[in-house]
Design a protein around this motif. Structure first.
Motif, PDB file in Angstrom:
ATOM      1  N   TYR A  48       0.857  -1.177   0.000  1.00 39.37           N
ATOM      2  CA  TYR A  48       0.000   0.000   0.000  1.00 39.37           C
ATOM      3  C   TYR A  48       0.890   1.223   0.000  1.00 39.37           C
ATOM      4  CZ  TYR A  48      -3.755   3.195   1.176  1.00 39.37           C
ATOM      5  OH  TYR A  48      -4.657   4.216   1.150  1.00 39.37           O
ATOM      6  N   VAL A  50       1.377   4.818   0.454  1.00 34.72           N
ATOM      7  CA  VAL A  50       0.647   5.903   1.104  1.00 34.72           C
ATOM      8  C   VAL A  50       0.664   7.173   0.249  1.00 34.72           C
ATOM      9  CG1 VAL A  50       0.562   7.391   3.138  1.00 34.72           C
ATOM     10  CG2 VAL A  50       1.075   4.968   3.393  1.00 34.72           C
ATOM     11  N   VAL A  57      -6.501  10.745  -3.359  1.00 31.25           N
ATOM     12  CA  VAL A  57      -7.574  11.303  -2.537  1.00 31.25           C
ATOM     13  C   VAL A  57      -7.614  12.815  -2.643  1.00 31.25           C
ATOM     14  CG1 VAL A  57      -8.376  11.609  -0.170  1.00 31.25           C
ATOM     15  CG2 VAL A  57      -7.655   9.366  -0.946  1.00 31.25           C
ATOM     16  N   LEU A  61     -10.603  15.160  -3.868  1.00 28.18           N
ATOM     17  CA  LEU A  61     -11.195  16.198  -3.025  1.00 28.18           C
ATOM     18  C   LEU A  61     -11.133  17.556  -3.695  1.00 28.18           C
ATOM     19  CD1 LEU A  61      -9.894  15.177   0.498  1.00 28.18           C
ATOM     20  CD2 LEU A  61     -12.211  14.966  -0.400  1.00 28.18           C
TER      21      LEU A  61
ATOM     22  N   GLU B  12      -5.813  21.091   5.353  1.00 33.31           N
ATOM     23  CA  GLU B  12      -5.216  20.158   4.401  1.00 33.31           C
ATOM     24  C   GLU B  12      -3.962  19.479   4.929  1.00 33.31           C
ATOM     25  OE1 GLU B  12      -4.843  21.207   0.240  1.00 33.31           O
ATOM     26  OE2 GLU B  12      -6.642  22.462   0.449  1.00 33.31           O
ATOM     27  N   SER B  16      -3.527  15.506   5.489  1.00 35.44           N
ATOM     28  CA  SER B  16      -2.450  14.698   4.917  1.00 35.44           C
ATOM     29  C   SER B  16      -1.735  13.893   5.987  1.00 35.44           C
ATOM     30  CB  SER B  16      -1.411  15.583   4.224  1.00 35.44           C
ATOM     31  OG  SER B  16      -2.043  16.414   3.324  1.00 35.44           O
ATOM     32  N   PHE B  19      -3.741  11.064   6.962  1.00 37.92           N
ATOM     33  CA  PHE B  19      -3.698  10.049   5.906  1.00 37.92           C
ATOM     34  C   PHE B  19      -2.428   9.222   6.027  1.00 37.92           C
ATOM     35  CE2 PHE B  19      -3.301   8.150   1.779  1.00 37.92           C
ATOM     36  CZ  PHE B  19      -4.614   7.895   1.420  1.00 37.92           C
ATOM     37  N   LYS B  20      -1.301   9.924   6.185  1.00 34.92           N
ATOM     38  CA  LYS B  20      -0.019   9.206   6.267  1.00 34.92           C
ATOM     39  C   LYS B  20       0.015   8.291   7.480  1.00 34.92           C
ATOM     40  CE  LYS B  20       2.543  12.705   3.805  1.00 34.92           C
ATOM     41  NZ  LYS B  20       3.093  14.051   4.020  1.00 34.92           N
ATOM     42  N   SER B  23      -3.631   5.562   6.915  1.00 37.32           N
ATOM     43  CA  SER B  23      -4.141   4.883   5.735  1.00 37.32           C
ATOM     44  C   SER B  23      -3.619   3.459   5.591  1.00 37.32           C
ATOM     45  CB  SER B  23      -3.825   5.693   4.476  1.00 37.32           C
ATOM     46  OG  SER B  23      -2.435   5.792   4.318  1.00 37.32           O
ATOM     47  N   LYS B  24      -2.334   3.249   5.885  1.00 44.85           N
ATOM     48  CA  LYS B  24      -1.795   1.898   5.701  1.00 44.85           C
ATOM     49  C   LYS B  24      -2.422   0.913   6.678  1.00 44.85           C
ATOM     50  CE  LYS B  24       2.302  -0.919   5.054  1.00 44.85           C
ATOM     51  NZ  LYS B  24       1.478  -2.048   5.312  1.00 44.85           N
ATOM     52  N   HIS B  27      -5.862   0.204   5.620  1.00 45.10           N
ATOM     53  CA  HIS B  27      -5.849  -0.685   4.467  1.00 45.10           C
ATOM     54  C   HIS B  27      -5.602  -2.129   4.894  1.00 45.10           C
ATOM     55  CE1 HIS B  27      -3.604  -2.833   1.266  1.00 45.10           C
ATOM     56  NE2 HIS B  27      -4.613  -2.383   0.531  1.00 45.10           N
ATOM     57  N   ASP B  28      -4.594  -2.334   5.736  1.00 45.60           N
ATOM     58  CA  ASP B  28      -4.278  -3.695   6.182  1.00 45.60           C
ATOM     59  C   ASP B  28      -5.438  -4.289   6.975  1.00 45.60           C
ATOM     60  OD1 ASP B  28      -1.906  -3.285   4.956  1.00 45.60           O
ATOM     61  OD2 ASP B  28      -0.732  -2.992   6.788  1.00 45.60           O
ATOM     62  N   LYS B  41      -8.265  -0.691  -1.041  1.00 45.95           N
ATOM     63  CA  LYS B  41      -7.781   0.652  -1.397  1.00 45.95           C
ATOM     64  C   LYS B  41      -8.936   1.629  -1.577  1.00 45.95           C
ATOM     65  CE  LYS B  41      -3.440  -0.222  -3.757  1.00 45.95           C
ATOM     66  NZ  LYS B  41      -2.776  -0.300  -5.052  1.00 45.95           N
ATOM     67  N   VAL B  44     -10.519   2.623   1.710  1.00 46.66           N
ATOM     68  CA  VAL B  44      -9.712   3.608   2.427  1.00 46.66           C
ATOM     69  C   VAL B  44      -9.957   4.996   1.829  1.00 46.66           C
ATOM     70  CG1 VAL B  44      -7.349   4.343   2.929  1.00 46.66           C
ATOM     71  CG2 VAL B  44      -7.959   1.918   3.056  1.00 46.66           C
ATOM     72  N   GLN B  45      -9.905   5.046   0.527  1.00 46.37           N
ATOM     73  CA  GLN B  45     -10.132   6.305  -0.179  1.00 46.37           C
ATOM     74  C   GLN B  45     -11.489   6.901   0.187  1.00 46.37           C
ATOM     75  OE1 GLN B  45      -9.367   5.396  -4.239  1.00 46.37           O
ATOM     76  NE2 GLN B  45      -9.402   7.487  -4.860  1.00 46.37           N
ATOM     77  N   PHE B  48     -11.604   8.290   3.739  1.00 47.83           N
ATOM     78  CA  PHE B  48     -10.940   9.583   3.907  1.00 47.83           C
ATOM     79  C   PHE B  48     -11.743  10.704   3.246  1.00 47.83           C
ATOM     80  CE2 PHE B  48      -7.291   7.249   5.392  1.00 47.83           C
ATOM     81  CZ  PHE B  48      -6.725   8.134   6.296  1.00 47.83           C
ATOM     82  N   ILE B  49     -12.389  10.401   2.133  1.00 46.99           N
ATOM     83  CA  ILE B  49     -13.226  11.428   1.492  1.00 46.99           C
ATOM     84  C   ILE B  49     -14.405  11.779   2.402  1.00 46.99           C
ATOM     85  CG2 ILE B  49     -14.825  11.825  -0.434  1.00 46.99           C
ATOM     86  CD1 ILE B  49     -12.744  10.241  -2.159  1.00 46.99           C
ATOM     87  N   TRP B  52     -13.233  14.008   5.081  1.00 46.60           N
ATOM     88  CA  TRP B  52     -13.088  15.401   4.618  1.00 46.60           C
ATOM     89  C   TRP B  52     -14.454  16.087   4.503  1.00 46.60           C
ATOM     90  CZ3 TRP B  52      -9.336  18.702   4.708  1.00 46.60           C
ATOM     91  CH2 TRP B  52      -9.427  19.887   3.973  1.00 46.60           C
ATOM     92  N   GLU B 135       2.721  -7.698   9.774  1.00 47.08           N
ATOM     93  CA  GLU B 135       3.152  -6.313   9.834  1.00 47.08           C
ATOM     94  C   GLU B 135       4.107  -6.077  11.003  1.00 47.08           C
ATOM     95  OE1 GLU B 135       2.318  -4.593   7.239  1.00 47.08           O
ATOM     96  OE2 GLU B 135       0.913  -6.117   6.530  1.00 47.08           O
TER      97      GLU B 135
END
Lengths: 302, 171
Positions: A48, A50, A57, A61, B12, B16, B19-20, B23-24, B27-28, B41, B44-45, B48-49, B52, B135
């Protein structure tokens, strides 16, 4: 240390003491545990990334403006479509309800219909009858073009509208005949009122009225039913041009005459089933000849 | 009272960072829980949308649980209730040709058994176990991600290990 706690500690990726490791390695299932743990790695989730996913994304947006405008465009189309749908809906429901049912007969064809209140209408050839089937209980109103015989069930006002006048009745049997400028009403039972050119006439059973252009003529009738429904047209001292008009109606033909006085009077009848017989029955007594040419009939005096 | 009691995520840079950070793991989490056929994926997207879109209603400290709940719910809507079958990467390596056919065969069978055993775990067991083993996350980290106690994580992982062993070794 208990066996379970030892395994849990190992599972937590913690460094085991030398003593603990030895104890762990001595477990019966040690090999199984290690292998299970090692094999798990082969079921790793796909990579994945990032950063690239963040880009996707953020792009999504940042594009909301185009997305919403696309939506409003779609919605405005929906609105227009809705207007059409509603319009068509109204057109059909209103139109159908207003005009209701229409029955047409062509030349040489007769029809009998039963109205929603069990009134019976017999329609002569080349006529049309329209009425509102759904609203019949509230509004007993018919539009007639041609000739029809009515046996009306008791109830509210019953109107027959023609281009030449309106006939209103309450529970009765009567015949309405409308031919170009001739408007003839015969009442067989009950009372009918006839309204033509703002002139109202009341007919009792056995009364008939003929409006020819602006002149009205009252007659007495002895028949119990209109004669046309026996598939014959009867005439009693009728001018010959009206007889010919009737023939045109019944057979859907055009009648031409040569050297014939249209005012001569005719008494007799003709059948509706066969044009040859019909023509013979109206020409032979008058010493006339006829020629049939397709849809045109020519009568002449020798 | 501290002013940052309610700090929303409508920024913003903050977004971000979230997200960083998440997100991983998210996802996992979705992948190990539901497998690949629901497109982790995309979930996750979407999550996050949604974050927002609702950024003024979600505080920073609630963002993670918001994301996990939303992603989980989105996945639940998509999931067909068949068994989760995780894909495995074959270990075959070209430079190791000295393996006997029996060994390769045995290895393949073992992987298939493993795959079946994994799908027999409960979702929560599978997620905790694989996050831990694959992981390499500590129990404490998993507990934070899933919002449960460390003890619970420990129990899930241990339970998963024992269940796998029973299924695979056929005890």
């Amino acid at each position: 240390m208990k066996k379970e706690d030892l395994i849990k500690k190992w599972l937590d990726n913690e460094q085991l003491t030398k003593q603990e490791s030895e104890a762990f390695e001595k477990l019966d299932a040690y090999d199984s545990y290690v292998r299970i743990s090692e094999t798990a790695k082969q079921f790793k989730a796909p990579e994945y990334d990032v950063t690239s996913n963040l880009d996707i994304v953020t792009q999504q947006l940042k594009a909301p403006n185009t997305k919403t405008s696309g939506k409003t465009y779609f919605y405005s189309i929906l609105r227009i479509a809705a207007v059409f749908v509603i319009g068509i809906g109204i057109y059909f429901s209103f139109f159908n309800e207003y005009k209701g049912k229409e029955i047409k007969t062509i030349a040489s064809q007769k029809a009998t219909i039963t109205l929603p209140d069990n009134s019976i209408v017999k329609i002569n050839a080349t006529s049309s009858l329209a009425y509102d089937e759904k609203g019949w209980e509230n509004n007993r109103e018919l539009y007639l073009d041609g000739e029809a015989y009515f046996n009306v069930a008791k109830g509210k006002k019953f109107d027959v509208r023609t281009s030449l006048g309106v006939v209103s009745v309450i529970g009765t049997r009567f015949n309405v005949k409308q031919r170009e400028n001739i408007f003839e009403v015969v009442c067989y039972e009950g009372i009918v009122s006839v309204n033509s050119n703002d002139q109202i006439e009341y007919l009792k059973a056995g009364d008939a009225i003929i409006f020819n252009s602006e002149i009205s003529e009252k007659l007495k009738v002895t028949d119990q039913e209109p004669t046309w429904y026996t598939n014959k047209s009867y005439f009693n001292k009728t001018s010959y041009d009206r007889v010919l008009k009737e023939l045109e109606w019944q057979y859907g033909v055009e009648v031409k005459t040569k050297n014939i006085d249209p005012t001569i009077v005719f008494t007799g009848n003709f059948v509706h089933s066969d044009i040859e017989t019909a023509l013979q029955s109206i020409t032979i007594p008058m010493r006339l000849k006829y020629v049939i040419n397709n849809k045109t009939v020519t009568l002449f005096k020798e | 009272m501290s002013k940052s009691l309610f700090q929303d995520v409508c920024d913003e840079r903050l977004f971000s960072e979230l997200f960083k950070k998440h997100s991983k793991n998210l996802h996992d989490f979705i992948y190990y829980k539901y497998g690949s056929h629901i497109d982790p994926k995309d979930q996750v997207q979407e999550a996050f949308i949604k974050l927002w879109d609702n950024c003024n209603k979600v505080s920073v400290d609630k963002a993670k649980s918001f994301l996990f709940t939303v992603a989980n719910n989105l996945s639940l809507n998509k999931v067909k209730h068949d068994k989760v079958k995780l894909k495995y990467q074959s270990t075959e390596k070209k430079d190791r040709t000295n393996e006997s056919p029996e060994f390769i065969m045995e290895e393949k069978e073992y992987l298939q058994k493993y795959q079946k055993a994994l799908s027999n775990l409960t979702e929560s067991q599978r997620v905790a176990f694989l996050m831990n083993r694959i992981e390499g996350k500590k129990h404490k980290e998993i507990a934070e991600i899933l919002g449960i106690s460390r003890k619970a994580v420990e129990k899930r992982i241990y339970g998963a290990l024992e269940k796998l062993r029973k299924d695979i070794d056929g005890i």
